[in-house]
Design an enzyme around this catalytic site. Structure first.
Site, PDB file in Angstrom:
ATOM      1  CB  CYS A 149      -0.949  -0.015   1.197  1.00 34.72           C
ATOM      2  SG  CYS A 149      -2.015  -1.475   1.154  1.00 34.72           S
ATOM      3  CG  HIS A 282      -1.770   4.202   5.121  1.00 32.95           C
ATOM      4  ND1 HIS A 282      -1.971   4.280   3.764  1.00 32.95           N
ATOM      5  CD2 HIS A 282      -1.765   2.876   5.410  1.00 32.95           C
ATOM      6  CE1 HIS A 282      -2.088   3.060   3.265  1.00 32.95           C
ATOM      7  NE2 HIS A 282      -1.969   2.181   4.245  1.00 32.95           N
ATOM      8  CG  HIS A 321      -6.595   0.867   2.064  1.00 28.34           C
ATOM      9  ND1 HIS A 321      -5.699   1.430   1.187  1.00 28.34           N
ATOM     10  CD2 HIS A 321      -5.838   0.174   2.951  1.00 28.34           C
ATOM     11  CE1 HIS A 321      -4.473   1.096   1.524  1.00 28.34           C
ATOM     12  NE2 HIS A 321      -4.521   0.334   2.595  1.00 28.34           N
TER      13      HIS A 321
END
Lengths: 393, 246
Positions: A149, A282, A321
């Site tokens: 990610c 994040h 996400h």
């Protein structure tokens, strides 16, 4: 090696569940909207969540009706939507191409495994690179970054290093990831999905919500940007990547990797913690990731927090996400944050995780400074950090 | 600045098949996790371990450390790991999704899912060898056996030259194309690469030289972006292996 060239962002675009353009996503964030809905892409009845943030126009029925090549991954259609917001004249043909993704056209892998004829190149991200090169007449130099990610953040970091050191004059960074049953099932099996829309940094958060999206940023040396009369939207002043070296799927509880990456990025940028006006975190909405980020932030910015506020947000409560595309989307939005000096509120944030108090809000916060730090973390202990500066460039 | 190769590790296929590695083939310490890694991670981790062992950099100075089962490195190193791959963890992806299909996810393997990223084995190496530097995978799509791995080497050299790290690990790891891709509409266009892994230890040689470390030779990134090893243009890991053993 000296880093003598400034790195300028001359174009930024993004596609998310909130809309097909950066403007649409920005407006949606400022209005505290959420694109998280019940997922209709596949049957979610056996999974621990039924929610996701999907981009309009990528359902099979819509693509079939539009006459899209049935052997192509949905990723191709996602990139077409993105490219509509990236005019050809914004991308020099000699630009290096760095692509970033975690699973590329994984929907085609699902199809191949179920006996359907389709393109394997799309599964490899080969399709993504070819499509981008053909669209913009690029000569093909570059590569795809795969770092979980943090993929697009690290792609931006490598691009900045290349330009700053004089190894490249222009780089197109293009990142994308899909909502797929492959990834959905995996996070469900790990019990990492929230059963409701995710709540980053909220005391009652219980997991992430998957989203899909794409972003494209054109980075250029300042000399070339000015020579060609390009818009100078922001400057990429700091970057770093570091590994926790602690656990494969969970972040280090002490935030060691992210702390190291933040400190190195600040050093690269020749900035002190007090110079950072805001943080685009994040903020996945999982218990451990969000706690780790707060731990890292409070350690690195401890002295700064004694003197001033430090707005922090996550956009994943609004768009989910987006995996390998997350950093790129957040960087594209950072350009708007720095221009308008506003950090959008964190959708889903209601009851503060104690250590988020004073940092995170569900309403927009004013940015009282020119520098924004953006960070992403992922499986394998990866952490990526970039710092952008706005204002007069 | 001079960058030297101080360690080489490799896993080759024999008669077209990669070896089924066991813990004791790779480590002399206990490692409960090794047997549960997917095949791609095992060969990548093994090549990394062999390279660090070759360079004498595989264990901390703390002689009480008994392997990752006894805990992480107390002092992590600013060493990163970059690997090139074409097909990455695709075999693991297929194995994972095979666990999803029968009951629409009820039997999906969370353990396997963690290895459906080609960069996960870098994390396994980082944990075992205390590597906190930058780690990522670069996908090369038109790589042939001769050019495979060059982009990772290039990136690692840039990171050392830029002063981010004094040492880096870099190379290639590939399981080869999965049989499933034979059914794809573009199967004839896909690159052919042999399965295997090669990882090099690259060090800023001033540092290595002062501690009496051995070197296979200098590796250099020219201003034009070409790689040169001991004066010879490097067009792939195969060329490197020939030159390094010459």
């Amino acid at each position: 090696m000296s880093f003598s060239h400034k790195v300028i962002v001359t174009h930024a675009a993004a596609v998310t569940g909130l809309g097909a353009t950066l403007d649409a996503t920005w407006s949606g964030l400022l209005a505290n909207e959420s694109a998280i809905r019940p997922c209709t892409r596949f049957d979610t009845s056996t999974y621990c969540s039924g929610m996701s943030s999907c981009v309009d126009g990528l359902d099979v029925e819509v693509l079939d009706a539009a006459g899209t090549d049935s052997t192509s991954s949905r990723l191709c259609a996602l990139l077409d939507i993105l490219f509509a917001d990236v005019p050809k004249e914004a991308v020099p043909q000699d630009a290096m191409l760095l692509t970033a993704t975690t699973k590329a056209g994984v929907d085609n892998l699902e199809r191949l495994q179920q006996g359907q004829a389709c393109r394997a190149g799309d599964v490899l991200s080969l399709g993504m690179r070819e499509q981008t090169c053909v669209r913009y007449g690029l000569r093909g130099a570059g590569y795809t970054v795969s770092a979980a990610c943090a993929s697009s953040t690290i792609a931006l970091a490598r691009s900045a290093a290349a330009i700053s050191s004089g190894r490249a004059e222009a780089v197109l960074v293009c990142c994308a990831d899909l909502v797929s049953e492959f990834v959905f099932s995996g996070f469900s099996a790990l019990r990492a999905l929230s059963d409701a829309p995710c709540k980053p940094f909220d005391a009652e958060r219980n997991g992430l919500t998957l989203g899909e999206g794409a972003a494209a940023l054109v980075l250029m040396s300042e000399e070339r940007a000015r020579r060609e009369g390009r818009p100078c939207l922001a400057e990429l002043v700091g970057w770093s990547a570091a590994n926790d070296a602690t656990h494969i799927t969970a972040p280090a509880r002490d935030g060691c990797g992210l702390i190291h990456a933040m400190e190195q990025a600040l050093t690269r940028a020749k900035l002190e913690p007090e110079d950072i006006a805001g943080i685009s975190a994040h903020g996945t909405g999982t218990v451990y990731n969000d706690l780790m980020e707060l731990t890292a932030t409070r350690q690195v910015f401890a002295s700064a927090l004694e003197k001033k506020s430090l707005p922090m947000n996550s956009i994943k409560g609004a768009i989910g996400h987006t995996m390998g595309a997350a950093g790129g989307i957040e960087a594209a939005l950072a350009v708007r944050v720095l221009k308008e000096r506003v950090l959008p509120g964190t959708v889903g944030f209601e009851v503060p995780e104690p250590s988020s108090q004073g940092l995170v809000r569900n309403t927009s916060q004013e940015l009282r400074g020119a520098c924004l730090l953006s960070c992403n973390s992922g499986f394998g202990g990866v952490n990526g950090v970039i710092i952008l500066r706005g204002g007069a460039l | 600045m001079s960058v030297h190769v101080t360690g080489v590790g490799a896993v080759f296929a024999k008669d077209g098949s990669l070896p089924e590695l066991k813990r004791k083939d790779v480590f002399d310490w206990q490692d409960q996790r090794f047997g549960r890694l997917d095949h791609f991670s095992k060969i990548g981790l093994a090549a990394t371990a062999y390279a660090l062992q070759d360079a004498g950099l595989d264990k901390p100075k703390d002689s009480a450390w008994l392997g990752p089962d006894s805990g992480p490195w107390k002092e992590k190193r600013d060493v990163g790991l970059i690997a090139s791959t074409t097909y990455g963890c695709l075999h693991t992806d297929i194995e994972y999704f095979t666990s999803v299909l029968p009951q629409r996810g009820l039997s999906a393997s969370p353990h396997l899912f963690a290895y459906t990223l080609p960069s996960t084995f870098l994390g396994e190496a980082a944990i075992r060898f205390g590597l906190r530097g930058p780690s990522f995978v670069v996908n090369e799509h038109h790589a042939s056996n001769t050019t495979h791995g060059l982009e990772a080497l290039r990136q690692a050299l840039e990171i050392i030259q830029d002063g981010e790290c004094a040492s880096m690990l870099a190379g290639a790891c590939d399981p080869g194309s999965p049989a499933l891709f034979g059914a794809a509409t573009d199967s004839k266009e896909l690159a052919h690469v042999d399965a295997g892994a090669v990882i090099l230890v690259l060090e800023n040689w001033v540092k290595g030289q002062s501690s009496g470390r051995k070197s296979y030779g200098a590796i250099e990134l020219t201003p034009e972006g070409s790689l040169v090893f001991r004066g010879t243009a490097l067009d792939g890991m195969g060329t490197f292996l020939e030159l390094s053993h010459a």
